[in-house]
Write a protein that holds these residues in place. Structure first.
Motif, PDB file in Angstrom:
ATOM      1  N   LEU A 143     -13.965   6.781   1.749  1.00  0.00           N
ATOM      2  CA  LEU A 143     -14.665   8.012   2.085  1.00  0.00           C
ATOM      3  C   LEU A 143     -13.641   9.063   2.444  1.00  0.00           C
ATOM      4  N   CYS A 144     -13.630  10.157   1.699  1.00  0.00           N
ATOM      5  CA  CYS A 144     -12.599  11.167   1.927  1.00  0.00           C
ATOM      6  C   CYS A 144     -13.252  12.490   2.284  1.00  0.00           C
ATOM      7  N   ASP A 145     -12.939  13.001   3.478  1.00  0.00           N
ATOM      8  CA  ASP A 145     -13.529  14.271   3.900  1.00  0.00           C
ATOM      9  C   ASP A 145     -12.497  15.377   3.747  1.00  0.00           C
ATOM     10  N   GLU A 146     -12.663  16.170   2.713  1.00  0.00           N
ATOM     11  CA  GLU A 146     -11.719  17.244   2.384  1.00  0.00           C
ATOM     12  C   GLU A 146     -10.276  16.769   2.499  1.00  0.00           C
ATOM     13  N   PRO A 147      -9.922  15.761   1.739  1.00  0.00           N
ATOM     14  CA  PRO A 147      -8.585  15.160   1.888  1.00  0.00           C
ATOM     15  C   PRO A 147      -7.475  16.135   1.532  1.00  0.00           C
ATOM     16  N   THR A 148      -7.802  17.179   0.757  1.00  0.00           N
ATOM     17  CA  THR A 148      -6.751  18.108   0.344  1.00  0.00           C
ATOM     18  C   THR A 148      -6.912  19.457   1.022  1.00  0.00           C
ATOM     19  N   GLY A 184       1.364  16.484   2.753  1.00  0.00           N
ATOM     20  CA  GLY A 184       0.954  15.663   1.621  1.00  0.00           C
ATOM     21  C   GLY A 184       1.344  14.205   1.830  1.00  0.00           C
ATOM     22  N   GLN A 185       2.530  14.018   2.393  1.00  0.00           N
ATOM     23  CA  GLN A 185       2.978  12.639   2.656  1.00  0.00           C
ATOM     24  C   GLN A 185       2.092  11.988   3.714  1.00  0.00           C
ATOM     25  N   GLU A 186       1.761  12.775   4.738  1.00  0.00           N
ATOM     26  CA  GLU A 186       0.890  12.232   5.785  1.00  0.00           C
ATOM     27  C   GLU A 186      -0.433  11.779   5.185  1.00  0.00           C
ATOM     28  N   GLN A 187      -0.959  12.619   4.313  1.00  0.00           N
ATOM     29  CA  GLN A 187      -2.253  12.274   3.731  1.00  0.00           C
ATOM     30  C   GLN A 187      -2.120  11.034   2.853  1.00  0.00           C
ATOM     31  N   ARG A 188      -0.989  10.894   2.195  1.00  0.00           N
ATOM     32  CA  ARG A 188      -0.814   9.698   1.362  1.00  0.00           C
ATOM     33  C   ARG A 188      -0.663   8.448   2.236  1.00  0.00           C
ATOM     34  N   ALA A 235       0.833  -1.200   0.000  1.00  0.00           N
ATOM     35  CA  ALA A 235       0.000   0.000   0.000  1.00  0.00           C
ATOM     36  C   ALA A 235       0.871   1.255   0.000  1.00  0.00           C
ATOM     37  N   LEU A 236       1.961   1.224   0.777  1.00  0.00           N
ATOM     38  CA  LEU A 236       2.856   2.384   0.814  1.00  0.00           C
ATOM     39  C   LEU A 236       3.546   2.571  -0.535  1.00  0.00           C
ATOM     40  N   GLU A 237       3.786   1.450  -1.186  1.00  0.00           N
ATOM     41  CA  GLU A 237       4.384   1.473  -2.516  1.00  0.00           C
ATOM     42  C   GLU A 237       3.433   2.191  -3.489  1.00  0.00           C
ATOM     43  N   ILE A 238       2.151   1.825  -3.437  1.00  0.00           N
ATOM     44  CA  ILE A 238       1.171   2.421  -4.334  1.00  0.00           C
ATOM     45  C   ILE A 238       1.136   3.943  -4.174  1.00  0.00           C
ATOM     46  N   VAL A 239       1.199   4.404  -2.905  1.00  0.00           N
ATOM     47  CA  VAL A 239       1.129   5.855  -2.705  1.00  0.00           C
ATOM     48  C   VAL A 239       2.508   6.506  -2.844  1.00  0.00           C
ATOM     49  N   GLN A 251      -1.137  15.813  -6.152  1.00  0.00           N
ATOM     50  CA  GLN A 251      -0.589  14.448  -6.019  1.00  0.00           C
ATOM     51  C   GLN A 251      -1.610  13.516  -5.397  1.00  0.00           C
ATOM     52  N   VAL A 252      -2.245  14.002  -4.315  1.00  0.00           N
ATOM     53  CA  VAL A 252      -3.223  13.179  -3.612  1.00  0.00           C
ATOM     54  C   VAL A 252      -4.428  12.893  -4.507  1.00  0.00           C
TER      55      VAL A 252
END
Ligand SMILES: Nc1ncnc2c1ncn2[C@@H]1O[C@H](COP(=O)(O)OP(=O)(O)OP(=O)(O)O)[C@@H](O)[C@H]1O
Ligand SMILES: [Mg+2]
Lengths: 389, 229
Positions: free
Chosen positions: B168-173, B149-153, B129-133, B183-184
């Motif tokens: 489900l993403c609540d204002e992810p950016t 940005g890294q934290e969010q990834r 999963a970390l590879e994908i992000v 990027q995200v």
């Protein structure tokens, strides 16, 4: 990755706070073990007392001597197997501060009456032969560095020598004790030597005997023989008070008055204080972790997981601190016994005390973790994330 | 036509504040299809986060039904909800919501504790999963040592490590600068197109909504036609 890792990491997230709490638990559990051990050690002497020995002293006071002629009379009473004399010497070694117990006694009878006094045969024989000889407990030998053959000079306080010189005794043996009723910080010497000096006018002080230790013949109870002895002297010249060894030991303990109760209260207060301390730590920690707990829930962890995390953390902290406290209590036994000297000669921490301390740790850990755990289990995930933001 | 994975049926949700009822969702009907990347937009207080909470079962409707993968979430017991959440949905929040005392890899592996996977498998899966992000090289870092940005990834990696159907993403950016945000968003778009994840993303950012396959506008608890909005 595991839940216990998370619990450990959370505890480690504030190393200072966690360490302080661990330290407080260490001190508290050490104090608990220490205070309880004072009480159990005092009791141990009473419990280990021999049931075949009774002790006759003056009915007036322990500090009042009895006439030495009583010895032969008591020996003649039915149920008495042997009698030995003990006289409290009360000397000081070099200065006022160096105080330990010394008794003038009858070496052969003493050794026959007290099988728990362990002394190599060669030392026994040497002591019996040497009129100025004495034996000392291993504790005294350790404390003052005395060896066999050393001369111990004692300043007489009850028995000051007329010429102002010291009394001198030669160490013939160093004994160990097999039971807690007999301590290892006493010196025993020949009663007859002391009496001879008094008779010849070499020392001031009362002649006589502080107490007689009576060994019961088989088939007789302490009660009947005590009654017989005290009845014999009911008309004087000096009335006696005869007690079982256990009662006699207990009498010493009761001279301490309410001390054991007081120590117990102190121990409880210390535990309550540490409970408050851990509750406080856990409450602060829990407040900071509302958000983390909300995250766990939003990830699909059931309610019991945050509960378990808090309980793991708080019991972990208390057990770690408590374990260190117990270790400390264990390691300080010898120095503390030396420091207590004559007062609590058999000081040691019992198995029971460790078990109790461990149980108390677990109980405090649970009690302290329970409140934040309960709160965490009731928080709705959405709310905890919102509040945590 | 694709399978419908989320369906709101006549859902009403109100909060009581000092005796007054505040209606947040008003007889709402809405559905999301499998593999869709839906952007939810609307003014503050219009009920966007409430919708996400209802989908994930973090909150319950006052009336109506919330169907997720054929289950009415509003009728599940607390334990059933936990396991439903663990199996089907994953969250990515505005504030990255990583556990601060755990490393990136540990954060990603955390929800996998709920699965029967072995330790080795959990590790494998979280590294993948970390590879994908694109954060394989940061897996031993704590959240504090990462950029926003890294934290969010990492949070997204954690969300997908469980291989959920719905993200489900609540204002992810919301807290990110433009570059990190892009990027995200690219990552999310890729998750939907390449990995077939159904994504519902709340956003205030029009540019963000451009990455989505469809945008729904919400106002005062009802879906409004974007053309009139
Ligand atoms: N637990 C609660 N108790 C009371 N009111 C609440 C609660 N949760 C949400 N609300 C209210 O419901 C309304 C909708 O909240 P919601 O979080 O869904 O809005 P939103 O569209 O996500 O807004 P924003 O864009 O600001 O995040 C708001 O007015 C909010 O204050
Ligand atoms: Mg919101």
């Amino acid at each position: 990755m595991s839940l216990s890792l998370l619990a450990r990491r959370q505890a480690g997230g504030h190393p200072m706070r966690t360490l302080l709490t661990v330290g407080a638990a260490t001190v508290a559990i050490f104090l608990f073990c220490f205070l309880r051990s004072i009480v159990t050690s005092l009791d141990a002497a009473v419990e280990a007392s021999a049931s075949n020995r009774i002790i006759t002293g003056s009915a007036v006071s322990l500090f009042q001597s009895l006439p030495s002629a009583y010895m032969g009379q008591i020996e003649a009473i039915e149920g008495v197997e042997s009698v030995s004399r003990f006289t409290w010497f009360g000397g000081r070694y070099q200065s006022e501060e160096n105080f330990f117990a010394q008794f003038g006694c009858d070496p052969e009878t003493l050794m026959q009456q007290y099988p728990e006094l362990l002394l190599p045969d060669a030392q026994k024989r040497a002591w019996v032969r040497d009129r100025r000889g004495a034996i000392i407990g291993q504790g005294l030998a350790d404390q003052y560095g005395w060896k066999i053959g050393d001369t111990i000079p004692l300043i007489g306080t009850i028995y000051p020598r007329v010429d102002g010189s010291d009394w001198e005794f030669t160490v013939c043996g160093i004994y160990r004790s097999a039971k807690p009723n007999l301590d290892e910080v006493t010196m025993y010497f020949h009663w007859e030597y002391m009496d001879r000096v008094l008779e010849e006018g070499g020392s001031y002080g009362p002649r006589g005997t502080s107490v007689f230790v009576v060994k019961l013949a088989d088939g007789f109870t302490g009660e009947e023989v005590s009654t017989a002895i005290d009845a014999y002297y009911s008309g004087g010249p000096q009335r006696t008070r005869t007690q079982t060894e256990a009662a006699f030991q207990a009498g010493f303990v009761s001279m301490l008055g309410n001390l054991p109760t007081f120590l117990g209260m102190l121990g409880t207060a210390v535990l309550i204080a540490i409970l408050f301390g851990v509750v406080n730590t856990m409450t602060i920690a829990a407040r900071e972790r509302v958000r983390s707990m909300g995250i766990l829930k939003s990830l699909g962890f059931p309610n019991r997981i945050p509960v378990r995390l808090y309980l793991m953390e708080s019991t972990g902290i208390v057990l770690l601190g408590g374990g260190l406290g117990m270790l400390l209590a264990n390691l300080t036994q010898d120095p503390l016994r030396a420091a207590f000297g004559t007062y609590i000669p058999v000081y040691h921490v019992t198995q029971d005390t460790y078990v109790m301390a461990a149980l108390i740790c677990i109980a405090i850990g649970f009690a302290a973790g329970a409140w934040p755990a309960w709160r965490a289990s009731r928080l709705r995930a959405a709310e905890s994330i919102r509040r945590g933001v | 036509m694709a399978e419908v994975v989320i369906r709101f049926e006549d859902v009403t949700k109100a909060y009581r504040k000092g005796g007054e009822a505040l209606v947040v969702l008003d007889h709402l009907d809405m559905s999301v299809e499998a593999g869709e990347f839906l952007a939810l937009m609307g003014p503050s207080g219009s009920g966007k986060s409430t919708i996400l909470n209802l989908i994930g079962g973090l909150d319950l409707p006052d009336s109506g039904a919330v169907w997720v993968q054929g289950t009415d979430v509003s009728r599940l017991s607390a334990d059933a909800l936990s396991s439903f959440r663990a199996n089907h949905v994953a969250y990515v929040f505005q504030a990255f919501n990583l556990i601060p005392v755990l490393t990136a890899e540990e954060n990603v592996a955390l929800p996998l504790l709920l699965t029967p996977l072995t330790k080795a498998q959990r590790r494998e899966q979280s590294r993948f999963a970390l590879e994908i992000v694109g954060l394989s090289d940061r897996m031993d870092h704590k959240p504090k040592q990462l950029s926003g940005g890294q934290e969010q990834r990492v949070a997204i990696a954690r969300a997908i490590a469980m291989d959920p159907t719905i993200l489900l993403c609540d204002e992810p950016t919301g807290d990110l600068d433009r570059d990190s945000a892009d990027q995200v968003l690219e990552l999310l778009a890729r998750l939907s197109s390449e990995f077939g994840k159904t994504i519902v993303m709340v956003t205030h950012d029009l540019q963000a909504s451009e990455y989505a396959s469809r945008t729904v506008h919400l106002d005062k608890g009802v879906v409004v036609d974007p053309t009139i909005a």
